[in-house]
Design an enzyme around this catalytic site. Structure first.
Site, mmCIF file in Angstrom:
data_model
loop_
_atom_site.group_PDB
_atom_site.id
_atom_site.type_symbol
_atom_site.label_atom_id
_atom_site.label_comp_id
_atom_site.label_asym_id
_atom_site.label_seq_id
_atom_site.Cartn_x
_atom_site.Cartn_y
_atom_site.Cartn_z
ATOM 1 C CE1 TYR A 26 -49.659 4.697 19.774
ATOM 2 C CE2 TYR A 26 -48.973 2.826 21.095
ATOM 3 C CZ TYR A 26 -49.829 3.889 20.876
ATOM 4 O OH TYR A 26 -50.811 4.136 21.765
ATOM 5 C CD GLU A 45 -50.870 -3.142 19.875
ATOM 6 O OE1 GLU A 45 -50.231 -2.292 20.511
ATOM 7 O OE2 GLU A 45 -50.682 -3.387 18.666
ATOM 8 C CB SER A 64 -51.429 -2.747 10.160
ATOM 9 O OG SER A 64 -51.964 -2.366 11.386
#
Lengths: 405, 365, 405, 365
Positions: free
Chosen positions: A129, A245, A162
Site C-alpha cells: 500500500y 485492518e 511487513s
C-alpha cells in the site's frame, strides 16, 4: 441481550476444552505472524481447520468449516484457547485482511483459488500500500502498472511491507489509469513475490529489528486477471481491506490478554516485598485501564452481533483502531512503569529465540506507537470517524496546492 | 536578581550543544551506541576538554566549582543529542556523594580523580530511590557482599558506588576481587546499566561521615533526579524540534502536513507541555544548591513531571513523523529511548510524587 | 539564576508585611472584578497606589508609582498579599488589558488621560470584540463605524461584553474601512458607554448568572480622536490587547491559590473520618497537579524576567492561556470530585452575598470552561502556538469558500 | 443468543425518547427545571402512562416485570433529554431494595404502590456508596434518629428509604412526625437532593429480611450506579449529537467549523470515547439480572468509566459550541450538569474503582 448458553453452546465448550486437553502438546507457542509458519504451526492449523476452531464460518467450498455465524460460538472458542494459553491458529495479513476482502468483493474463481491455501497457512501475503511519498495519503500511490500483451507491467516502490521477505504473494495498490483523477486511477493486483523484478530490502525499525521492508518493482509482469474487481476500482477494494485492518489492529482480545499480564505482574511482590496492586495509586491506574478494556470487549461483542445480523455498524467500527491502539499504548506504558529500572535491559533475540519479559514489553511499547501510525494514522482515523462516522464535512481543497498531489 | 540563565550559562550550553552536534551526526551516534556500553573514550575525552568532568568538583580539587544548574544545562544538552557518555551518576551524583558524605581525605583523594576523568563511577541505590531489581547488600568486617542491580553509568566504569540500606555508600574498584559486574545493555543503547554481584569485596572508601547518612543519600538521589529531568527536557525538545521541521517539509494530500490542524495541534500540544518544563528544571537544579528546604520536593516533582511530559512528547513527535518516525532511519528513536530510560531509573513518577509528598510532610516516609 | 534577596528586597518584604498588618482592616475581600468597585475598594486602591504596591512600574506621569522594573519586588509584593489573604487591588479588563495596551501603542495624550483613572478604579472598561457571527474569527467583525463630521458613527452588535452593564468605557474593535480586506479594515475605538444609542442586554450563562452582556450600537457617535493608532490598524491593536488577555487568563498565581484550597480541603477528615490526602490514589492526583502548577509558576517567573529585560518570549508567552485554563479546569475537577455528593447543592447568591463553598467550586468548574473558550478558544490558541510560536504554515485558503467571509 | 437490544427494547427506547422530545422542548425544560425539585406532576403522569413507574416491578405486583437493561434504556433516554423526573432511586433502587430485602408482605404492600406512581421514594446510603455528607443514623426501640444527607430523588418524594450502616433500610413517610426533609437544589436543577434530619421517626417498614443485609444493600447501590452510568451515556450522547450538528452549521473563517480538523477531531475524540460505553452499559445492566458473579464489578466500572468519559465529552462538546455553549441560550448546560450530578452521587470514579477491586477480591473491603 441474551448471553445465556444453549445446551449446544455448552457442548461446544466441553468439546473445545477436551480438544485442547488432548492436543495441547501439538500446539505451537501463541503469537507469531512475523515469520513463516513452520511444520508444527501448519499441522496445528490443519487440525484447527478440521475441527472448525479456525475459519469456522468460511464456506466449505473455500476451505473453511462452513458453520453458520454464531457470535457466542466464536467467543467460546476464542475464550477457551485464550484461557489455556494455546495458539488459536495463524493470524497474518492474508488471513485477517485479504481473505475477508476476497469474500466480500472477489470473484468465485479468486475465492476458490486463494482462500483455502491462505487459511491453511501455505500461502503468505504481504500488503503493498504505502509508498515513501504517500504514507497517510494512500490514494496518491505512484507505483504504476501498464498493460502490455495480457500482463500488467509494474514499476515503482512500496514501503512498510511487513513479512515481504518471506511472503509468497502481495496484494498491491497501484496506478493503472494515470489519466484518471487520483482515486479513480488505482487498481488492486495480486502479485507473486517470486516474480522477476521484485527486490525486497529489509527496513529496520526503532525496536532494532527489521519488521518491515521496502519492496522495489522493475518491470514485474502479472497476468491481467490477477486483479480484484476492475481497473480503476482499486481504491474501493483497498478500503475494504483497510476496514478489516482497522478491526485487526484494535483487537480487544489482545488488549484483554495484555491487561491480564500486567495484573499478574502487579500481583507479584516487588523488590521491596510489597505488591503494586496493594498501592492505591497503582491499583487505580490498573483499574482505570480495566474499565476501558472492558468497554472495548463489550463493544466488540456488539459489533460481532451486528455483523452476524447484517447490520452496518458504521461509527462503531470506525473507532476501533484508534481506540484500541491508544489503549494498547497506555497498557504497555503501565507495564514499563511497573517494571521500573528492571524493565530496561533489552536484548531482542531475532526471529529464532524467545525474548525475555522486559525486552518483550519494550518492543510492545515501541511497536504500539508503530500501530498507532500504521494502518492509517490516528489523524487519518479521526478524519474517517469525523467524516464517515459523524457526517462532518471534508477538509476543503486548498486554493493553491503546495507541492505534488 | 533574576529567574533565568546567565550569559556564561547560555554560552556554555551553546558550546556544548555545538560540540555534540559536531561529534554526533547520526552515523557517529549509531556507531557509538552500537556496543551499548554508554561510553566512548574519544567522546569522553572531548567532553573533558570542555570541562564536563570537573564541572561540579570544587576548584580546590581541580574542578570548575560550578553549580547544579550548570550541570542541568549539560544534562539537557546530552539528552538533546542522546550522547553516549556517563554523566548523571559519574559526574554529578558521585561528586554530590563525596561532597555530602565524604570526609576531607576522601574528597581530596577522589574528587580530583573525577575531575581529571580518571575515575568514572557507576552508582546505584536500593529502595531509597524506588529502583526495582535486586538490592541486598551487607557490609561485614569491612567486606561487602550481596547483589545490587541497575547501577547507572556502569558501562566501562572504573569504580562503583553502592549504597547500603542505611544510607552509607561503599566505593568499589571495578576489577577488584569478589566484584562481578554484569553489563546490561538497556533499551537506550546510549546508556547502560550494571548488575553487581559482590562476594566479600573490599571497598576502597566508605562514605559515612555525614550526621544523617540517609539524608545525604537522598541529596544524591535528588541531584540524580534533576539530571534525569534535564536529560528528558533535552531529548523531548529535540523530538519536538524535529517534528516541527518534518511537519514543515513533508507533503501529503497536496499540502505541507504542518498546515493541517491535526498535525499542527500535536506540535502545539507538545510545546505547551514542554515549554514550562524548562523553568521548572532550572529552578529544581538551582534549589539543590540554594534552596535546601525545597530541594527534595522540587527534584522529585521535576523528575515526575518531565517523565509524564516526556512520554507524551515522545509519542506525539514520533506520530508526526508517521512511519519514518518508527524506523531506524532518522534515528529519532535515540531520544525516544532516552526518555524511556530517564523515566524508569531512580523511581518512576508515582514513586517520585510519593517522595514529594514525604518531603512536604504530607505523609510519613 | 539568582533568587537570593538583596537587603533592599528584604526591606521591602518587611515594609509590605508591616503595611498589611497596619491596614488590613481597611482591605476589601479579595476577588471581585465582576462588579463596580465600591468606596472601600477605591480607598484601598488609592492606598496601594500611594505605597507602590499596585501599578508599581507605571510611570508617575500616568498615575503609577514609577519604580524600575524588578521581578523579585513584584513577586515579594504579590506573595505577601497572597499569604495574608488580602486583596492586592483591583483587577479588571481595563487595568490588565487596556492599560498595558495604551502603554505599548497609545498616544501620550491617551496615556495621560486614561491610565490614571483606570488604575485608580474610577473608570471601568469593557471589551467590544466578539460578535454573534464572529467568535473565534474576530477579524470578521461586522460592526461598522462610518466617519461623519468629525465623528465615528457606530452601528452593530457585540457579544460576551462582561461588565458592560456597569462599565464607563469600552475598547471596541469595528470596521471603519469596509473597502479594505478583512484584517486591514478594522479600527480600535474608545467608546463611552453612556453615549446615546448604546443598549446593554444581560446574557445568562450556564452558571445561572448574567456574567456577560450583548451590546447594541445604533448611530453611536464618538469623536474621531478616540482611536488607538490609526484607521485600519485595529487588528494590530486588538492583538496587543489579546496578548495581555492571554497572560491574564493563564495567571499561575490563581492556579496556585486554587491548588492550595484543594490541598486544605483534602487535609480535612471526610464523612468517614479519613483524609483524602491519606489515600494514595487521591494524593497522587493532587501531587500531579501540584507539579504542573509548579511548572506554570516557574515559567511565569521566567517570563517576567524576560519581560523586564526586554526579551521577546514568543512561544513561552503564547502557551500561557491554553496551558493555564486547561490546568484550572483539572484543578476544579479534582475539587468537585473531592466534595462528592456534598458538592452538589447549588445556590448562587448574585452579586451581593457570598456563595458557599460548593456553589463557588461549581461556578469555577463551569466558568473555567468559559475561560477555555473565551479570550481565544483553545483551538485559536493552538493555531497561534503552532504558527507564531513554532513557525508552522497557516491553513491554506479554501478554494471554494463556504458561506460568508 | 446475541449481544444487543431486542426489537421491543429498541421500540421502547424510541417511544420514550419521542415522548420526552415532545414534552421537553427547551422552554418547557427551562420551566420545569426552575424550581429545582426534580419533579413535575404532569411529566410524572405521562411517564407512568408509558409504563415507567412499574417497569421493574414484577407482574404479580402490577408492574411490567422488565429487567435492568430496560431500565438502563429508560435512564439513558431521561439523561438524553435531561428529564426532571425521579427515576434511579424512586423507580429502580427502591424496587431493587424491596425485591432483595423486603419480605413478601412488604413487597405486596409497597411494590404495587410504586408501580401505580403513588409511592415516590427518595433513597440514601451512608458510606457504603461513597457518598459524602452527614451519615449518622441509629435505630433504637423502633425509632430512627440522626441525619442523612444527599438522598436521591428526594424532591416531592412521598417516602424516604434510609440505609443504616448495617445494610438494613428504613422506610419513612415524608410528612411523619420527627422527619425534617430539607430540599437541596443541586447544580443539576432537574434532580434534587434531600437532607434528612430524624428525631425519633417511626419507620413504616424495615427491610431486613435478607440473610446478608450488606450484600442486599450493595445490590441496590449497584443498580443505582448502572442507572447513573446510563444517564450519563444519554446526556453525553445528546451533547455529542448537538456538537456535531453545530459544527455542521456554524461558519467561521469562511468555512463550516466542522471542516476544520481542530473541531472535527474533538468530535471524533468524543465519539471514540463514548461509543464503546454503550455496550458497556448494556452489559452492566444485563449482568445485574443475569450474571450475579460479575454484577458488582461491572456496575462500579460502568459508573466510573462513564463518569470519566462524560466529563471529557461535557467539556469538549461545550468547547465545540464556543461561547454559545457557555450561555444559557442553547440549554446545553442541562446535560452538562446532568453529567456532573451523575458523577458526584453514589461514589465518584476513584471510589467506584475501589469497589470494583473489592468485588474482584484484589483487596479487602
Amino acid at each position: 441481550m441474551d448471553l445465556t448458553l444453549t445446551p449446544k453452546h455448552r457442548a461446544l465448550r466441553e468439546e473445545v476444552d477436551a480438544f485442547i486437553a488432548a492436543h495441547r502438546g501439538a500446539a505451537p507457542r501463541p503469537g507469531g505472524g512475523r515469520k513463516r509458519p513452520d511444520r508444527k504451526a501448519l499441522d496445528w492449523q490443519a487440525l484447527l481447520l478440521e475441527h472448525g476452531y479456525f475459519a469456522r464460518t468460511i464456506p466449505r467450498e473455500y476451505g473453511g468449516f462452513g458453520a453458520p455465524h454464531d457470535v457466542i460460538e466464536l467467543a467460546i472458542i476464542a475464550d477457551a484457547f485464550s484461557r489455556a494459553g494455546i495458539s488459536p491458529g495463524i493470524h497474518n495479513q492474508g488471513i485477517s485482511m485479504l481473505v475477508p476482502t476476497l469474500l466480500e468483493v472477489g470473484t468465485e474463481e479468486q475465492k476458490r483459488r486463494w482462500i483455502g491455501p491462505t487459511i491453511r497457512g501455505e500461502v503468505i501475503w504481504c500488503q503493498g500500500y504505502s509508498e515513501p511519498g504517500s504514507g497517510s495519503d494512500l490514494a496518491a500511490a505512484q507505483t504504476r502498472a501498464a498493460v502490455e500483451d495480457g500482463h500488467f507491467v509494474i514499476n515503482g516502490q512500496k514501503i512498510w511491507t511487513s513479512s515481504a521477505h518471506f511472503a509468497d504473494m502481495m496484494f498491491l495498490l497501484c496506478r493503472t489509469e494515470p489519466e484518471q483523477p487520483k482515486h479513480a486511477g488505482l487498481s488492486y493486483l495480486l502479485v507473486p513475490m517470486n516474480a522477476p523484478g521484485i527486490e525486497v530490502r529489509p527496513l529496520r525499525t526503532m525496536t532494532g529489528r527489521a519488521e518491515f521492508n521496502e519492496t522495489f518493482f522493475t518491470d514485474v509482469r502479472v497476468p491481467v486477471d490477477q486483479i480484484v474487481m476492475g481497473r480503476g476500482q482499486g481504491w474501493h477494494v483497498a478500503n475494504v481491506t483497510l476496514k478489516y485492518e482497522r478491526l485487526l489492529l484494535g483487537d480487544p482480545n489482545k488488549l484483554q490478554q495484555r491487561f491480564e499480564a500486567i495484573r499478574r505482574m502487579m500481583e507479584q511482590p516487588g523488590a521491596e516485598g510489597s505488591r503494586l496492586l496493594d498501592r492505591a495509586e497503582w491499583r487505580d491506574r490498573l483499574l482505570r485501564l480495566q474499565g476501558e478494556v472492558m468497554a472495548a470487549r463489550h463493544h466488540n461483542l456488539r459489533l460481532l452481533t451486528e455483523q452476524a445480523e447484517g447490520v452496518d455498524s458504521g461509527l462503531g467500527r470506525f473507532i476501533v483502531k484508534y481506540h484500541g491502539t491508544m489503549l494498547a499504548h497506555r497498557l504497555a506504558s503501565l507495564a514499563l512503569d511497573a517494571m521500573g529500572s528492571s524493565g530496561l535491559p533489552y536484548e531482542p533475540q531475532g526471529e529464532a529465540a524467545e525474548d525475555d519479559a522486559a525486552t518483550t514489553w519494550q518492543i510492545d511499547y515501541m511497536y504500539d506507537i508503530g500501530l498507532i501510525i500504521g494502518g492509517g494514522s490516528s489523524n487519518i482515523q479521526k478524519n474517517i470517524i469525523g467524516e464517515r462516522g459523524l457526517g462532518l464535512p471534508r477538509e476543503p481543497k486548498a486554493a493553491a496546492p503546495a507541492g505534488r498531489n | 536578581m533574576r529567574f533565568g540563565l546567565t550569559e556564561d550559562q547560555l554560552l556554555f550550553g551553546r558550546s556544548l550543544r555545538g560540540f555534540l552536534a559536531d561529534r554526533l551526526p547520526l552515523d557517529a551516534l549509531r556507531r557509538l551506541a552500537e556496543p551499548g556500553t554508554g561510553f566512548d573514550a574519544e567522546l569522553w575525552r572531548g567532553l573533558g576538554e570542555l570541562g564536563l568532568h570537573g564541572l561540579l568538583v570544587p576548584e580546590e580539587h581541580g574542578g570548575a566549582g560550578l553549580g547544579m544548574l550548570d550541570a542541568a544545562l549539560a544534562a539537557e544538552a546530552l539528552g538533546y543529542h542522546a550522547a553516549p557518555a556517563p554523566f548523571a551518576a559519574a559526574l554529578v551524583m558521585a561528586v554530590q556523594a563525596f561532597r555530602s558524605a565524604g570526609d576531607a581525605e576522601q574528597q581530596g583523594q577522589w574528587l580530583p580523580r573525577i575531575a581529571e576523568g580518571q575515575a568514572r563511577i557507576g552508582l546505584g541505590f536500593a529502595g531509597l530511590a524506588g529502583q526495582t531489581g535486586r538490592a541486598a547488600l551487607r557490609l561485614e568486617g569491612g567486606r561487602l557482599s550481596g547483589a545490587l542491580d541497575g547501577l547507572m553509568d556502569g558501562g566501562d566504569a572504573t569504580h562503583f558506588l553502592a549504597y547500603l540500606p542505611d544510607g552509607r555508600a561503599a566505593l568499589i574498584e571495578a576489577g577488584a576481587p569478589g566484584v562481578t559486574a554484569t553489563l546490561r545493555r538497556s533499551v537506550d543503547r546510549t546508556r547502560a546499566l550494571v548488575d553487581l554481584d559482590l562476594a566479600g569485596a573490599a571497598p576502597v572508601a566508605l562514605l559515612q561521615s555525614s550526621n544523617d547518612p540517609l539524608a545525604a543519600a537522598r541529596r544524591v538521589r535528588d541531584a540524580g533526579r534533576v539530571m534525569l529531568a534535564a536529560d528528558t527536557l533535552g531529548a523531548a525538545q529535540n523530538m519536538l524540534d524535529r517534528a516541527v521541521a518534518y511537519a514543515n517539509e513533508r507533503v501529503q494530500f497536496g499540502r505541507v502536513i504542518g498546515s493541517f490542524q491535526g498535525v499542527k495541534y500535536m506540535c502545539a500540544d507538545m510545546a505547551t507541555m514542554l515549554e514550562p518544563c524548562r523553568a521548572m528544571v532550572w529552578y529544581a537544579a538551582y534549589a539543590q544548591d540554594a534552596v535546601p528546604e525545597e530541594a527534595a520536593m522540587v527534584a522529585s516533582h521535576a523528575k515526575a513531571h518531565l517523565a509524564e511530559v516526556g512520554r507524551e512528547v515522545a509519542r506525539l513527535a514520533t506520530e508526526v513523523h508517521g512511519g519514518m518516525g518508527f524506523t531506524d532511519l532518522l534515528g529519532l528513536h535515540y531520544q525516544f529511548k532516552r526518555i524511556t530510560f530517564d523515566r524508569q531509573v531512580l523511581g518512576g513518577p508515582e514513586r517520585c510524587r510519593h517522595d514529594a509528598a514525604v518531603a512536604q510532610g504530607w505523609i510519613a516516609a
